[in-house]
Design an enzyme around this catalytic site. Structure first.
Site, mmCIF file in Angstrom:
data_model
loop_
_atom_site.group_PDB
_atom_site.id
_atom_site.type_symbol
_atom_site.label_atom_id
_atom_site.label_comp_id
_atom_site.label_asym_id
_atom_site.label_seq_id
_atom_site.Cartn_x
_atom_site.Cartn_y
_atom_site.Cartn_z
ATOM 1 N N HIS A 20 -4.983 -5.752 8.703
ATOM 2 C CA HIS A 20 -3.690 -5.446 8.771
ATOM 3 C C HIS A 20 -4.361 -7.670 9.156
ATOM 4 O O HIS A 20 -3.195 -7.852 9.115
ATOM 5 C CB HIS A 20 -3.843 -5.341 10.381
ATOM 6 N N LYS A 44 0.995 8.521 24.896
ATOM 7 C CA LYS A 44 -0.299 8.864 23.754
ATOM 8 C C LYS A 44 -1.657 8.273 23.912
ATOM 9 O O LYS A 44 -2.009 7.153 24.822
ATOM 10 C CB LYS A 44 0.151 7.621 23.055
ATOM 11 N N ARG A 93 0.650 0.873 1.442
ATOM 12 C CA ARG A 93 -0.217 1.115 0.580
ATOM 13 C C ARG A 93 -0.034 1.897 0.006
ATOM 14 O O ARG A 93 -0.843 1.751 -1.590
ATOM 15 C CB ARG A 93 -1.938 1.743 1.492
ATOM 16 N N SER A 131 -6.385 2.931 10.553
ATOM 17 C CA SER A 131 -7.176 3.003 11.515
ATOM 18 C C SER A 131 -7.305 4.385 12.229
ATOM 19 O O SER A 131 -8.215 4.139 13.180
ATOM 20 C CB SER A 131 -5.353 2.255 11.942
HETATM 21 P P1 ADP Z 1 1.799 2.112 13.092
HETATM 22 O O1 ADP Z 1 0.561 3.822 14.254
HETATM 23 O O2 ADP Z 1 3.399 1.840 13.826
HETATM 24 O O3 ADP Z 1 1.793 3.438 11.811
HETATM 25 P P2 ADP Z 1 -1.083 1.085 12.349
HETATM 26 O O4 ADP Z 1 -1.511 0.013 13.530
HETATM 27 O O5 ADP Z 1 -1.717 1.552 11.615
HETATM 28 O O6 ADP Z 1 0.343 0.996 12.993
HETATM 29 O O7 ADP Z 1 0.179 -0.633 10.993
HETATM 30 C C1 ADP Z 1 0.265 -1.104 11.142
HETATM 31 C C2 ADP Z 1 1.263 -1.190 9.857
HETATM 32 O O8 ADP Z 1 0.305 -1.573 9.052
HETATM 33 C C3 ADP Z 1 1.548 -0.431 9.117
HETATM 34 O O9 ADP Z 1 2.769 -1.397 8.436
HETATM 35 C C4 ADP Z 1 1.121 -0.128 8.288
HETATM 36 O O10 ADP Z 1 1.294 0.099 6.814
HETATM 37 C C5 ADP Z 1 0.077 -1.013 7.873
HETATM 38 N N1 ADP Z 1 -1.397 -1.483 7.782
HETATM 39 C C6 ADP Z 1 -1.791 -0.214 8.236
HETATM 40 N N2 ADP Z 1 -2.937 -0.116 6.969
HETATM 41 C C7 ADP Z 1 -3.581 -1.067 6.346
HETATM 42 C C8 ADP Z 1 -3.778 -1.909 5.606
HETATM 43 N N3 ADP Z 1 -4.781 -1.309 5.412
HETATM 44 N N4 ADP Z 1 -3.487 -2.797 4.056
HETATM 45 C C9 ADP Z 1 -2.094 -3.512 5.378
HETATM 46 N N5 ADP Z 1 -1.295 -2.880 5.379
HETATM 47 C C10 ADP Z 1 -2.171 -1.845 6.774
#
Ligand code: ADP
Length: 159
Positions: A20, A44, A93, A131
């Site tokens: 992120h 959630k 990804r 995450s």
């Molecule tokens: P959500 O619960 O909305 O999917 P996340 O917090 O998991 O949100 O992810 C937020 C954004 O960051 C999403 O667009 C996701 O694709 C992106 N993302 C998640 N992990 C990575 C990563 N390792 N590298 C780049 N972008 C990521």
């Protein structure tokens, strides 16, 4: 010269990972303001509360005046309108992310035609950082230092 423009980077960020963080660093090269929008859904179960995540991410970007961190509920497109943003940023990804993200992007475009979703590709080093998995490792007592920004890791470790 960049035109003044605001992009919203929405997500759960539970926790906010190095993947992120790299996305935000790319985004600030492209937009004059980036709002990290932490979505929270009262039904959630989260590892970190919305306020904890807000504090962690604000602390991480404290020296970046062009990065804002906010909590939101409800539709992302409404949040964008309230914040004068025409761009939603999402990270990709792999094809699995693409399949999921394209449906959301299409729905958002139907809801609000003047807001575009822009996808940025993940840094190859962070492709595997997810995450959900980081959360499971943390809950099971594993070390997540490699996966999250060190400023956030230090903050979590103090508590
Ligand atoms: P959500 O619960 O909305 O999917 P996340 O917090 O998991 O949100 O992810 C937020 C954004 O960051 C999403 O667009 C996701 O694709 C992106 N993302 C998640 N992990 C990575 C990563 N390792 N590298 C780049 N972008 C990521």
């Amino acid at each position: 010269m960049l035109q003044a423009s605001t992009a919203v980077f929405p997500g759960s960020f539970d926790p906010f990972t190095k993947g992120h963080e790299a996305m935000v660093h790319k985004a600030i090269q492209l937009y004059t303001k980036v709002i990290i929008a932490i979505g929270h859904n009262t039904t959630k179960q989260y590892l970190f509360s919305p306020e904890e995540r807000l504090n962690q991410i604000q602390f991480l970007f404290a020296e970046y005046p062009n990065v804002e961190v906010k909590l939101y509920q409800g539709l992302t497109v409404n949040f964008c309108q309230e914040n004068n943003a025409k761009v939603i940023l999402r990270g990709l990804r792999d094809v699995k992310d693409f399949e999921y993200e394209k449906s959301i992007a299409w729905m958002n475009a139907e809801l609000q035609t003047d807001i575009q979703t822009i996808f940025l590709l993940t840094e190859p080093n962070y492709l595997a950082i997810n995450s959900v998995i980081v959360r499971e490792i943390y809950k099971s007592g594993g070390n997540i230092e490699k996966f999250i920004p060190s400023k956030i890791f230090n903050l979590i470790s103090k508590n």
